[in-house]
Scaffold this active site. Sequence first.
Site, short mmCIF file in Angstrom:
data_model
loop_
_atom_site.label_atom_id
_atom_site.label_comp_id
_atom_site.label_asym_id
_atom_site.label_seq_id
_atom_site.Cartn_x
_atom_site.Cartn_y
_atom_site.Cartn_z
N HIS A 243 8.49 -24.92 8.41
CA HIS A 243 7.43 -25.65 9.12
C HIS A 243 6.03 -25.39 8.58
O HIS A 243 5.19 -26.28 8.59
CB HIS A 243 7.45 -25.29 10.62
CG HIS A 243 8.63 -25.85 11.35
ND1 HIS A 243 8.75 -25.81 12.72
CD2 HIS A 243 9.75 -26.47 10.89
CE1 HIS A 243 9.89 -26.39 13.08
NE2 HIS A 243 10.53 -26.78 11.98
N HIS B 49 5.39 -31.86 9.36
CA HIS B 49 4.89 -30.51 9.05
C HIS B 49 3.89 -30.54 7.89
O HIS B 49 2.98 -29.73 7.84
CB HIS B 49 6.05 -29.57 8.75
CG HIS B 49 7.02 -29.48 9.88
ND1 HIS B 49 6.67 -28.97 11.11
CD2 HIS B 49 8.31 -29.88 9.99
CE1 HIS B 49 7.70 -29.04 11.93
NE2 HIS B 49 8.71 -29.61 11.28
N THR C 141 2.13 -2.27 8.92
CA THR C 141 2.53 -3.28 9.91
C THR C 141 2.73 -4.67 9.31
O THR C 141 3.28 -5.55 9.96
CB THR C 141 1.43 -3.44 10.98
OG1 THR C 141 0.21 -3.83 10.30
CG2 THR C 141 1.20 -2.16 11.75
N CYS D 247 2.65 -3.63 4.08
CA CYS D 247 1.85 -2.45 4.40
C CYS D 247 2.51 -1.78 5.60
O CYS D 247 3.71 -1.97 5.81
CB CYS D 247 0.38 -2.80 4.63
SG CYS D 247 0.04 -3.86 6.05
N ASP E 165 0.85 -1.20 0.00
CA ASP E 165 0.00 0.00 0.00
C ASP E 165 0.88 1.25 0.00
O ASP E 165 2.11 1.17 -0.19
CB ASP E 165 -1.03 -0.04 1.15
CG ASP E 165 -0.40 0.17 2.53
OD1 ASP E 165 0.82 0.38 2.63
OD2 ASP E 165 -1.16 0.10 3.53
C1 RB5 Z 1 -2.36 2.42 6.74
O1 RB5 Z 1 -2.41 3.56 7.53
C2 RB5 Z 1 -2.17 1.18 7.63
O2 RB5 Z 1 -3.32 0.97 8.37
C3 RB5 Z 1 -1.83 -0.03 6.79
O3 RB5 Z 1 -0.68 0.23 6.06
C4 RB5 Z 1 -1.55 -1.30 7.56
O4 RB5 Z 1 -0.60 -1.10 8.55
C5 RB5 Z 1 -2.71 -2.05 8.04
O5 RB5 Z 1 -2.62 -3.15 8.61
#
Ligand code: RB5
Length: 146
Positions: free
Chosen positions: A98, A133, A67, A65, A8
């Site tokens: 695994h 596994h 996180t 993204c 993203d």
């Molecule tokens: C975008 O602000 C953020 O929410 C997205 O990149 C991601 O971290 C969502 O899980």
Amino acid sequence: MRIAIGNDHTAVDLKNIIVNYLTELGYDVINLGTDSRESCDYPVYGEKVGRAVADGQADLGIAICGTGVGISLAANKVKGVRACVCSEPYTAKLSRMHNNSNVLAFGARVVGDELAKMIVKEWLDAEFEGGRHQRRVDMLMEIENR
Ligand code: RB5
């Protein structure tokens, strides 16, 4: 080997770093992510990466993204996908050995560039061990049929 990569708006710079790194390592890269920093929706790109892997257009996928969580959740909604969020190399390696992960996810707001490269390298160099596994991965995939 073909790697589909999706991201993203939070991960454009890290995506480009990883694309260059993968190319240097000799992988073919399919860029399915956004190249714009304008706010967009990670489910779109997680699904694209998941479908590319599930359809066989790519052998493996990488999804980034903020996180790694949202985009991995989206990829995991595609049948046949096993996406794992990995913020360090040990988990990345074991997710292949695994869990036979076929999509690696991480967060551009969580890991630095060099750590991200290390995570990618460990993940790509690892091999699924099969054996006990395999049974567990089969059990995982059975859940999709219920
Ligand atoms: C975008 O602000 C953020 O929410 C997205 O990149 C991601 O971290 C969502 O899980």
